[in-house]
Design a protein around this motif. Structure first.
Motif, PDB file in Angstrom:
ATOM      1  N   MET A 167       0.942  -1.178   0.085  1.00 27.51           N
ATOM      2  CA  MET A 167      -0.137  -0.055   0.010  1.00 27.51           C
ATOM      3  C   MET A 167       0.749   1.228   0.069  1.00 27.51           C
ATOM      4  O   MET A 167       0.402   2.169  -0.673  1.00 27.51           O
ATOM      5  CB  MET A 167      -1.023   0.033   1.238  1.00 27.51           C
ATOM      6  N   GLN A 168       2.106   1.174   0.820  1.00 25.23           N
ATOM      7  CA  GLN A 168       2.762   2.408   0.918  1.00 25.23           C
ATOM      8  C   GLN A 168       3.440   2.873  -0.332  1.00 25.23           C
ATOM      9  O   GLN A 168       3.630   3.749  -0.807  1.00 25.23           O
ATOM     10  CB  GLN A 168       3.897   2.238   1.903  1.00 25.23           C
ATOM     11  N   THR A 169       3.848   1.627  -1.273  1.00 22.52           N
ATOM     12  CA  THR A 169       4.473   1.800  -2.540  1.00 22.52           C
ATOM     13  C   THR A 169       3.395   2.283  -3.472  1.00 22.52           C
ATOM     14  O   THR A 169       3.793   3.272  -4.233  1.00 22.52           O
ATOM     15  CB  THR A 169       4.955   0.186  -2.988  1.00 22.52           C
ATOM     16  N   VAL A 170       2.121   2.028  -3.506  1.00 22.20           N
ATOM     17  CA  VAL A 170       1.219   2.512  -4.161  1.00 22.20           C
ATOM     18  C   VAL A 170       0.711   3.776  -3.908  1.00 22.20           C
ATOM     19  O   VAL A 170       0.783   4.987  -4.937  1.00 22.20           O
ATOM     20  CB  VAL A 170       0.065   1.531  -4.423  1.00 22.20           C
ATOM     21  N   LEU A 171       0.810   4.292  -2.692  1.00 26.83           N
ATOM     22  CA  LEU A 171       0.861   5.592  -2.344  1.00 26.83           C
ATOM     23  C   LEU A 171       1.839   6.580  -2.838  1.00 26.83           C
ATOM     24  O   LEU A 171       1.615   7.494  -3.386  1.00 26.83           O
ATOM     25  CB  LEU A 171       0.581   5.582  -0.527  1.00 26.83           C
ATOM     26  N   LEU A 172       3.069   6.169  -2.479  1.00 27.43           N
ATOM     27  CA  LEU A 172       4.088   6.860  -2.851  1.00 27.43           C
ATOM     28  C   LEU A 172       4.209   7.038  -4.720  1.00 27.43           C
ATOM     29  O   LEU A 172       4.334   8.254  -5.080  1.00 27.43           O
ATOM     30  CB  LEU A 172       5.445   6.252  -2.606  1.00 27.43           C
ATOM     31  N   SER A 173       3.849   6.142  -5.338  1.00 31.20           N
ATOM     32  CA  SER A 173       3.790   6.029  -6.707  1.00 31.20           C
ATOM     33  C   SER A 173       2.775   6.967  -6.987  1.00 31.20           C
ATOM     34  O   SER A 173       2.900   7.588  -8.223  1.00 31.20           O
ATOM     35  CB  SER A 173       3.612   4.714  -7.168  1.00 31.20           C
ATOM     36  N   ALA A 174       1.682   6.864  -6.484  1.00 21.15           N
ATOM     37  CA  ALA A 174       0.459   7.885  -6.948  1.00 21.15           C
ATOM     38  C   ALA A 174       1.118   9.316  -6.729  1.00 21.15           C
ATOM     39  O   ALA A 174       0.595  10.173  -7.719  1.00 21.15           O
ATOM     40  CB  ALA A 174      -0.603   7.721  -6.197  1.00 21.15           C
ATOM     41  N   PHE A 211      -2.417   2.424 -14.659  1.00 22.92           N
ATOM     42  CA  PHE A 211      -3.612   1.944 -13.987  1.00 22.92           C
ATOM     43  C   PHE A 211      -3.814   0.433 -14.312  1.00 22.92           C
ATOM     44  O   PHE A 211      -4.657  -0.255 -13.626  1.00 22.92           O
ATOM     45  CB  PHE A 211      -4.714   2.948 -14.605  1.00 22.92           C
ATOM     46  N   ALA A 212      -3.389   0.064 -15.321  1.00 23.88           N
ATOM     47  CA  ALA A 212      -3.661  -1.614 -15.729  1.00 23.88           C
ATOM     48  C   ALA A 212      -2.884  -2.342 -14.854  1.00 23.88           C
ATOM     49  O   ALA A 212      -3.237  -3.512 -14.774  1.00 23.88           O
ATOM     50  CB  ALA A 212      -2.779  -1.539 -17.234  1.00 23.88           C
ATOM     51  N   THR A 213      -1.921  -1.825 -14.011  1.00 15.70           N
ATOM     52  CA  THR A 213      -1.321  -2.776 -13.160  1.00 15.70           C
ATOM     53  C   THR A 213      -2.005  -2.637 -11.675  1.00 15.70           C
ATOM     54  O   THR A 213      -1.617  -3.433 -10.727  1.00 15.70           O
ATOM     55  CB  THR A 213      -0.027  -2.455 -12.961  1.00 15.70           C
ATOM     56  N   LEU A 246      -6.683   1.370  -6.985  1.00 17.53           N
ATOM     57  CA  LEU A 246      -7.144   2.423  -7.902  1.00 17.53           C
ATOM     58  C   LEU A 246      -7.988   3.497  -6.946  1.00 17.53           C
ATOM     59  O   LEU A 246      -7.858   4.715  -7.455  1.00 17.53           O
ATOM     60  CB  LEU A 246      -8.156   1.870  -8.877  1.00 17.53           C
ATOM     61  N   GLY A 247      -8.736   2.978  -6.177  1.00 19.28           N
ATOM     62  CA  GLY A 247      -9.465   3.923  -5.254  1.00 19.28           C
ATOM     63  C   GLY A 247      -8.269   4.828  -4.645  1.00 19.28           C
ATOM     64  O   GLY A 247      -8.578   6.084  -4.470  1.00 19.28           O
ATOM     65  N   LEU A 248      -7.410   4.428  -3.827  1.00 19.56           N
ATOM     66  CA  LEU A 248      -6.420   4.912  -3.286  1.00 19.56           C
ATOM     67  C   LEU A 248      -5.759   6.000  -4.032  1.00 19.56           C
ATOM     68  O   LEU A 248      -5.740   7.432  -3.663  1.00 19.56           O
ATOM     69  CB  LEU A 248      -5.306   4.070  -2.495  1.00 19.56           C
ATOM     70  N   THR A 249      -5.356   5.628  -5.380  1.00 16.98           N
ATOM     71  CA  THR A 249      -4.981   6.735  -6.196  1.00 16.98           C
ATOM     72  C   THR A 249      -5.818   7.670  -6.750  1.00 16.98           C
ATOM     73  O   THR A 249      -5.265   8.894  -6.592  1.00 16.98           O
ATOM     74  CB  THR A 249      -4.407   5.819  -7.831  1.00 16.98           C
TER      75      THR A 249
END
Length: 198
Positions: free
Chosen positions: A1-8, A126-128, A134-137
């Motif tokens: 989750m932290q990785t997705v948050l940072l990436s977003a 987004f495809a990944t 996606l909601g977090l993004t």
């Protein structure tokens, strides 16, 4: 989750940093609270359209449009720039009357038009992501839209920036729009494609 948050966060900042300059220019033109809210709504609508297109594109796992077609959006800021140059003589009463709707539409259209690079990054990324990520993004994008809007407002109201913009905004706004349009057309290969058609 932290990785997705940072990436977003990184994705939003890297694709929207050029929008900050436009937000500063828009805020320098805004004289009422309604106009400032129109800038925010226009920015969120523009980013929302880009995100919507990207979600559809990533769902279909392929680009819906070729890059040069996306580049045609570059004509939007060019037209807006020409219109801004021609309407410099417009009276303040007329500007106030049409200000809210035209500002909202202008911010939305310019945000979409300058978003060719956003689509190129959003669609494959987004495809990944699954539904929760996606909601977090989307939440990160909304929060950072508010942050960028606030930054644009704060920077436009710095006394030295405000003085500079008040003197030169009548020239600066059309020039920035025209340059933005030309960059969009060039970076997406639209000039080359149109040249090959004729």
């Amino acid at each position: 989750m932290q990785t997705v948050l940072l990436s977003a966060i990184v994705v939003f900042i890297s694709t929207s940093i050029d929008d900050l300059v436009l937000l500063i220019l828009f805020h320098s033109q805004a004289t009422t609270r309604v106009q400032r809210i129109s800038i925010l709504v226009g920015q969120i609508l523009g980013i929302g359209v880009l995100v919507g297109i990207s979600l559809v594109g990533s769902y279909l796992a392929s680009r819906m449009l070729e890059g040069w077609v996306i580049g045609l959006l570059g004509f939007i800021p060019i037209i807006l720039g020409i219109r801004a140059m021609l309407s410099k003589e417009e009276s303040k009463e007329e500007a106030t009357r049409t200000g809210r709707k035209s500002l909202l539409a202008t911010v939305t259209l310019v945000t979409i038009a300058s978003g060719g690079d956003n689509l190129g990054i959003y669609i494959p990324w987004f495809a990944t992501l699954d539904g929760a990520y996606l909601g977090l993004t989307m939440l990160v994008f909304l929060v950072f839209s508010l942050i960028f809007w606030s930054l644009g407002y704060l920077l436009a109201n710095q006394s030295h920036i405000k003085t500079l913009l008040s003197r030169f905004s009548a020239v600066l706004v059309p020039v920035v729009f025209l340059l933005l349009g030309l960059i969009i057309l060039s970076e997406n290969g639209t000039f080359a494609k149109l040249a090959s058609l004729f």
